[in-house]
Design an enzyme around this catalytic site. Structure first.
Site, short mmCIF file in Angstrom:
data_model
loop_
_atom_site.label_atom_id
_atom_site.label_comp_id
_atom_site.label_asym_id
_atom_site.label_seq_id
_atom_site.Cartn_x
_atom_site.Cartn_y
_atom_site.Cartn_z
N ASP A 201 49.80 28.19 41.55
CA ASP A 201 50.07 29.32 40.68
C ASP A 201 51.37 29.07 39.96
OD1 ASP A 201 49.73 32.03 39.64
OD2 ASP A 201 51.49 32.49 40.84
N GLU A 285 45.34 27.46 36.94
CA GLU A 285 44.96 28.47 35.96
C GLU A 285 44.87 27.82 34.58
OE1 GLU A 285 46.74 32.79 36.69
OE2 GLU A 285 48.13 31.17 37.12
N CYS A 338 43.62 40.98 46.34
CA CYS A 338 44.06 40.74 47.71
C CYS A 338 43.23 39.59 48.28
CB CYS A 338 43.84 42.00 48.55
SG CYS A 338 43.95 41.72 50.33
N CYS A 341 40.89 40.93 51.45
CA CYS A 341 39.69 41.76 51.32
C CYS A 341 39.07 41.75 49.93
CB CYS A 341 40.02 43.21 51.74
SG CYS A 341 41.07 44.05 50.55
N CYS A 358 48.34 45.63 50.03
CA CYS A 358 46.98 45.95 49.58
C CYS A 358 46.65 47.39 49.96
CB CYS A 358 46.00 44.98 50.22
SG CYS A 358 44.29 45.44 49.90
N CYS A 361 43.33 47.16 52.63
CA CYS A 361 43.41 46.62 53.99
C CYS A 361 44.83 46.62 54.56
CB CYS A 361 42.80 45.23 54.07
SG CYS A 361 43.83 43.95 53.31
N ASP A 368 53.08 35.28 44.29
CA ASP A 368 52.68 33.95 43.85
C ASP A 368 51.79 33.23 44.88
OD1 ASP A 368 54.17 34.37 41.56
OD2 ASP A 368 55.97 33.42 42.40
ZN LIG Z 1 43.23 43.77 51.05
#
Ligand SMILES: [Zn+2]
Length: 386
Positions: A201, A285, A338, A341, A358, A361, A368
Site C-alpha cells: 500500500d 494499487e 476491514c 470481516c 471496525c 467486528c 496502511d
Molecule cells: Zn470488521
C-alpha cells in the site's frame, strides 16, 4: 486451497543495437575510407543503371555487386568487404520498393559532401569476431587489417547472437561501430504459489507499507540530495541568466540532479529485485497518478517517490522470471474495508486517520497495514480466478 498454475513458455526474437566509438589505426582508416567510397560508388552506379533501365525500357533491373566486380572498370570493388556491397544492393532494393509502394520519394544519389559515411556488414561463418577487456573491445572485421580498437563504455547483454556490424564516420571525424544483436527471449516459467504473495500500500508517510506489516522508507541519503537540489535550484532561479555564475550553478544543479536520479533508481531497482525474488505474487494499487495528484494535490510527493517507475520495474522484473505483479483496480476499497470481516467504514475517508476501529467486528486497524493486507488478498483472488 487454490490450485497452482503454471505459465506456458513462448519465445520471441528481440533485436538490440549497441553503438561504440572506435579508434582505428591509420591503416584501418584508409581501408574504411576505401569501403565507404566503394559503397557510395556502387549505390550511385546501381541507382543510375536502374534509373536508365526504368526510364528507357520500363524495366526494374535486378543488379548484383558480383556483376560489377567482373566488368573491367569496377574490378577494384573486389578489394573491399563483399557483404558491405551486398547490403548496398539490399538497401537500394528497399529504397525502390518504398518508392513503388508510394512510401518514399525516388531514391537519390549519395553525395560525398553529405559527410555521412557508413557501411554495414553481416556476420557469416564467423567472419566477424571480438574480444573484450575492461575498457576496450577488439573487433576483427572482413578485409580490415588487424583488430579494431573500440571504447567499451557499456556492457553488452549476454547470450545475444551478433547479426551485423555498421561502421560509420561522422562529420566530426569520429568513427563509430554499431553491433546488432539478436536475443531469443524465452518467457520464464515459474510455478506460482498463491500463498507466497505480498500486498503493497503506497503510504503517505513512507514509500509503502506491506501486508507483512513492514514500513519501507525512501532512503535518507536520497531525501538529503532532494533537499539540496531544491535549495540549489532556488539559488539558480535568482541568478542572472547567461552569467558565469549562472552557468556554474546550472552545472551544479545538473550534477545534483543526476545524483538524485541515480540514487532513486538504485533504491527502486534494489527494492523491486528483492520483492520479485522473495514473492510469487505482488499486489499493488493501480494508481491513476494524474487523477490522484489533482484530486489530493500531493502529486509532487508521489512523483518524487517514483511510484510509477517502481511499479514498472516490478512488472518487468516479475515477467522476466515468470512471477506476477497484479494491479488492483483503483476503485477497490482497500483502505475502507476491514480485513477481518469485510465491512466498509467511512472513517478512513479522512486521510489523517491513521488508526480506526471496525464498527462491525470491533477490530482495530492501522490504516496502511490493513489496506496492504486487502490488496494482497485481492491480488491472490484475481490470480486464482483468471
Ligand atoms: Zn470488521
Amino acid at each position: 486451497m487454490p490450485l497452482r498454475k503454471t505459465k506456458k513458455t513462448s519465445a520471441e526474437i528481440i533485436r538490440k543495437a549497441y553503438k561504440f566509438q572506435a579508434v582505428p589505426t591509420e591503416e584501418q582508416k584508409a581501408m574504411f575510407a576505401q569501403t565507404f567510397g566503394c559503397v557510395r560508388y556502387l549505390y550511385n552506379r546501381m541507382l543510375d543503371d536502374k534509373s536508365k533501365a526504368y526510364k528507357y525500357f520500363g524495366e526494374n533491373l535486378n543488379l548484383t555487386p558480383a556483376w560489377y566486380k567482373h566488368i573491367s572498370c569496377c574490378r577494384w570493388l573486389a578489394d573491399v568487404d563483399a557483404l558491405a556491397l551486398a547490403n548496398v544492393q539490399l538497401n537500394l532494393n528497399t529504397a525502390f520498393q518504398n518508392f513503388f509502394n508510394k512510401r518514399a520519394k525516388y531514391p537519390k544519389f549519395k553525395k560525398k559532401s553529405d559527410h555521412h559515411d557508413s557501411y554495414t556488414t553481416n556476420v557469416v561463418n564467423g567472419n566477424i569476431s571480438y574480444r573484450t577487456s575492461d575498457k576496450y573491445m577488439y573487433v576483427t572485421l572482413p578485409k580490415i587489417p588487424g583488430e579494431l580498437m573500440v571504447k567499451n563504455h557499456r556492457p553488452v547483454k549476454q547470450d545475444g547472437k551478433l547479426k551485423s556490424v555498421t561502421v560509420s564516420r561522422e562529420p566530426s571525424g569520429k568513427y563509430y561501430i554499431s553491433f546488432l544483436f539478436e536475443y531469443t527471449k524465452v518467457k520464464a516459467v515459474h510455478d506460482i504459489d498463491p500463498d507466497n504473495a505480498i500486498g503493497l500500500d503506497m503510504s503517505m508517510r513512507s514509500f509503502y507499507v506491506d501486508s507483512d506489516g513492514n514500513e519501507v522508507d525512501s532512503p535518507h541519503a536520497y531525501l538529503h540530495v532532494q533537499d539540496r537540489l531544491a535549495r540549489e535550484q532556488r539559488k539558480l532561479s535568482h541568478m542572472k541568466k547567461g552569467s558565469s555564475n549562472y552557468q556554474k550553478q546550472k552545472r551544479k544543479v545538473a550534477k545534483l540532479h543526476a545524483k538524485a536520479t541515480y540514487q532513486r533508481n538504485d533504491f527502486l531497482h534494489k527494492l523491486s529485485r528483492k520483492l520479485v525474488d522473495a514473492y510469487d505474487i505482488v499486489g499493488i494499487e493501480d494508481l491513476d497518478m494524474k487523477g490522484m495528484s489533482q484530486a489530493l494535490n500531493f502529486g509532487k510527493s508521489i512523483s518524487d517517490k517514483g511510484w510509477g517507475r517502481f511499479t514498472r520495474m516490478l512488472v518487468y522484473k516479475a515477467e522476466a522470471c515468470g512471477k506476477r505483479v497484479i494491479k488492483i483496480d483503483k476503485w477497490f476499497p482497500s483502505s475502507k474495508m476491514c480485513r477481518e470481516c469485510g465491512c466498509l467504514s467511512k472513517k478512513t475517508k479522512d486521510l489523517s486517520v491513521r488508526e480506526w476501529t471496525c464498527p462491525h467486528c470491533g477490530a482495530t486497524h492501522n490504516r496502511d497495514y490493513n489496506a496492504a493486507v486487502n490488496i494482497k488478498n485481492e491480488a491472490v483472488r484475481i490470480y486464482c480466478t483468471c
